[in-house]
Design a protein around this motif. Structure first.
Motif, PDB file in Angstrom:
ATOM      1  N   GLN A 417      -8.269  -3.461   4.900  1.00  0.00           N
ATOM      2  CA  GLN A 417      -6.924  -3.925   4.331  1.00  0.00           C
ATOM      3  C   GLN A 417      -7.283  -4.785   2.369  1.00  0.00           C
ATOM      4  N   ARG A 421      -6.916  -2.893  -1.060  1.00  0.00           N
ATOM      5  CA  ARG A 421      -6.330  -3.550  -2.218  1.00  0.00           C
ATOM      6  C   ARG A 421      -6.817  -3.538  -3.800  1.00  0.00           C
ATOM      7  N   GLN A 424      -7.440  -0.121  -5.223  1.00  0.00           N
ATOM      8  CA  GLN A 424      -5.424   0.414  -5.331  1.00  0.00           C
ATOM      9  C   GLN A 424      -5.329  -0.767  -6.972  1.00  0.00           C
ATOM     10  N   TRP A 480     -10.882   0.942  12.464  1.00  0.00           N
ATOM     11  CA  TRP A 480      -9.279   1.241  11.710  1.00  0.00           C
ATOM     12  C   TRP A 480      -8.678   1.226  12.879  1.00  0.00           C
ATOM     13  N   TYR A 533       1.775   4.732  -3.668  1.00  0.00           N
ATOM     14  CA  TYR A 533       1.474   3.007  -2.920  1.00  0.00           C
ATOM     15  C   TYR A 533      -0.235   3.190  -1.364  1.00  0.00           C
ATOM     16  N   LEU A 534      -0.331   2.439  -1.374  1.00  0.00           N
ATOM     17  CA  LEU A 534      -1.599   2.597   0.228  1.00  0.00           C
ATOM     18  C   LEU A 534      -0.406   2.418   0.935  1.00  0.00           C
ATOM     19  N   GLU A 535       0.721   2.427   1.700  1.00  0.00           N
ATOM     20  CA  GLU A 535       1.494   2.957   2.432  1.00  0.00           C
ATOM     21  C   GLU A 535       1.196   4.810   2.737  1.00  0.00           C
ATOM     22  N   VAL A 536       1.341   5.440   1.496  1.00  0.00           N
ATOM     23  CA  VAL A 536       1.890   6.411   1.732  1.00  0.00           C
ATOM     24  C   VAL A 536       0.477   7.450   1.710  1.00  0.00           C
ATOM     25  N   GLU A 538      -2.399   6.029   3.036  1.00  0.00           N
ATOM     26  CA  GLU A 538      -2.754   5.974   4.485  1.00  0.00           C
ATOM     27  C   GLU A 538      -1.812   7.012   4.964  1.00  0.00           C
ATOM     28  N   ASN A 539      -0.502   7.498   5.642  1.00  0.00           N
ATOM     29  CA  ASN A 539       0.298   8.060   6.056  1.00  0.00           C
ATOM     30  C   ASN A 539      -0.532   9.515   5.801  1.00  0.00           C
ATOM     31  N   ASP A 542      -3.357   9.957   7.744  1.00  0.00           N
ATOM     32  CA  ASP A 542      -3.382  10.422   8.596  1.00  0.00           C
ATOM     33  C   ASP A 542      -2.423  11.891   9.619  1.00  0.00           C
TER      34      ASP A 542
END
Length: 562
Positions: A417, A421, A424, A480, A533-536, A538-539, A542
């Motif tokens: 992570q 960051r 990004q 992960w 964004y990073l969360e997006v 990663e999703n 996935d």
């Protein structure tokens, strides 16, 4: 009275306004004194004036008055006029009503004379008070005992008549010996009884050698004081001989050095404790002056630094050049820059590596401070060197454990992570592209159920090794979670990351794992885009991974294909 020739010697050699000079005859009468002596000892002429505006030598009518004003301690040096024995650097403490307690250094020497001239002694007196104050502060600022020990408690003079075996003691000996005047030894045998038996052989040997060789004796010994305590005495003096060369008197000076010995003992113990503490902490200290080019300056090292560098203090002389030669080549530039700024900067510190003569590499922490001014008006540099090799190794081990998965030895989720960051931020600042690849081991639960978790752990380790073998230098791989792995593929788009994932997939399924068979993995790939964004991201990776699972596993799916 002394001749003008005698006094001329004093005037030419000793009589200055820097040194106080006094001449006494063998009876202790004042023959000569310069202005400095009058001022230093607080002596005034009968009219209340000093000699500042008059000749240095007093009138005959003034001699008795001036002699009476002389401190008894000064008058005690009259015996040197008869013995012809000079004394060097005698410490004398006087209490003066106007100046308080003063410490003087006295050199006393008989004046050369002809047969018809009066025996005289010349005293050169230096005020040593300020130096003593500095010494006592430097040795132990917070201890009153140290102050008392370094001020010199005074001297006492004694004579032993060898013909009648009797002693004459001056009025300061009782204080020095801690014995009432009436109880002082009256003969040599009594005196021997107050000296510690173990000190007598060396003491009497020094007496015999001085008598045979016609030289001065100087020795330290201990006595039983009247209170039962043990006192340390410093003694020095000389025999007096008659015209036939027979010793008729033994004249000596005693000084109570008990407190000085105690301080020396305490300082020695403190030094031992300090050196032991430094040895335990692997920390040593050094001192250098700045009176010449820094690389030419000699260093003083404490014993621990020699141990750190693997050097023999008996054969190795440290300096900054030899220090630089020991610094690891990769760290030498940094240390050279620090040395260059050493004169200008008051403080500096550095952690760098050194290579010992035996080839062992050590990490050291160097701290240095430049003094503005030392007591001798010369700048000095003080510093410490500490061996922090074990600390460094422990720190590196802790940092490694904090950032790596203990099972696969790959980066853990927290470290990944952190890298995400950073990627990004580089994308937002410079537009540097990157992509994520999430991999999942197919049917891993079946592996655990059939062969057990220890075999499952071995499978994860082997898959991690095969994945690592396919990475580029700019890529980051980590565990992960569970049987999932994540790859941060820098400087590439979704297509490039998918090609990387496919190479990894083939390396995993291309050969069996011993005892297990063929293992396959599924991959999901997503690349960053403006406003993502990073969360997006990663999703998205996935979702692509789950799509790969639904399509039969052992495959690579890109998010753009969904």
């Amino acid at each position: 009275m002394p001749s003008r020739a005698q006094l001329s010697i004093v005037e030419r050699v000793l009589a200055t306004d820097v040194t106080a000079v006094i001449v006494l005859d063998e009876d202790g009468a004042l023959v000569y004194a310069n202005n400095m002596a009058y001022r230093m000892l607080g002596i005034y002429l009968p009219d209340g004036s000093t000699t500042d505006d008059r000749a240095d030598t007093a009138d005959d009518n003034d001699t008795a008055e001036l002699t009476q004003q002389l401190p008894d301690e000064i008058g005690s040096f009259r015996w040197i006029a008869s013995t012809g024995t000079p004394l060097r650097d005698v410490r004398l403490t006087l209490k003066q009503s106007s100046a308080g307690q003063r410490v003087f250094s006295i050199n006393a020497s008989p004046l050369p004379r002809n047969a018809h001239e009066t025996p005289c002694v010349a005293l050169s007196i230096h005020d040593f008070t300020e130096q003593y104050k500095y010494y006592e502060e430097a040795l132990h600022k917070s201890q009153e005992r140290l102050q008392l020990a370094t001020e010199a408690a005074g001297i006492g003079i004694w004579e032993r008549d060898l013909i009648n075996d009797t002693f004459h003691w001056d009025e300061r000996i009782p204080t020095i010996y801690g014995i009432k005047y009436a109880d002082l030894p009256s003969n040599y045998e009594q005196w021997r009884k107050i000296v510690l038996a173990e000190d007598l052989p060396a003491l009497e040997r020094s007496f015999r050698q001085a008598r045979i060789n016609h030289t001065r004796f100087e020795t330290d010994f201990r006595i039983h004081a009247g209170s039962g305590e043990i006192r340390h005495i410093r003694g020095f003096g000389q025999y007096i001989y008659d015209n036939s060369g027979n010793a008729i008197k033994l004249v000596g000076v005693n000084e109570d050095i008990t407190e000085r010995k105690q301080v020396e003992h305490e300082l020695a113990q403190s030094k031992e404790r300090l050196e032991e503490a430094q040895r335990i902490a692997r920390l040593g200290h050094w001192i250098a002056s700045t009176d010449k080019g820094l690389l030419e300056v000699d260093l003083w090292w404490s014993p621990v630094i020699y141990e750190i560098f693997g050097r023999n203090p008996e054969s190795f002389k440290p300096d900054f050049k030899s220090y630089l030669r020991a610094v690891h080549p990769e760290d030498r530039g940094e240390v050279i820059e620090l040395l260059r700024r050493l004169r200008a900067d008051h403080d500096h510190r550095s952690e760098h590596r050194i290579i010992r003569t035996d080839g062992v590499t050590k990490w050291v922490r160097a701290i240095a401070r430049t003094e503005d001014q030392s007591p001798v008006n010369a700048r000095r540099i003080l510093g410490t060197i500490q061996d922090i090799t074990e600390q460094r190794e422990l720190q590196q081990e802790l940092e490694y454990r904090a950032s790596h998965d203990p099972l696969t030895d790959l980066y853990n989720r927290a470290k990944l992570q952190q890298q995400l960051r950073a990627a990004q931020a580089a994308y937002e600042r410079h537009g540097t592209p990157f992509a994520l690849v999430i991999a999942d081991v197919d049917h891993f639960k079946a592996v655990n159920d059939r062969w057990g978790h220890s075999v499952g752990d071995a499978v994860l380790w082997e898959i991690g090794r095969r994945m690592s073998s396919q990475l580029r230098e700019t890529d980051f791989l980590g565990r992960w979670g569970g049987e999932e792995f994540l790859i941060l593929a820098n400087h590439t788009d979704e297509s490039g990351a998918a090609q990387l994932a496919d190479r990894i997939r083939e390396s995993i399924c291309g050969s069996e794992i011993q005892g297990i068979g063929t293992i396959t993995t599924s991959f999901g790939v997503a690349a960053t885009e403006p406003g993502t964004y990073l969360e997006v991201l990663e999703n998205r990776a996935d979702k692509a991974l789950y799509a790969a699972k639904e399509r039969g596993r052992n495959t690579v799916m890109k998010y753009s294909q969904l």
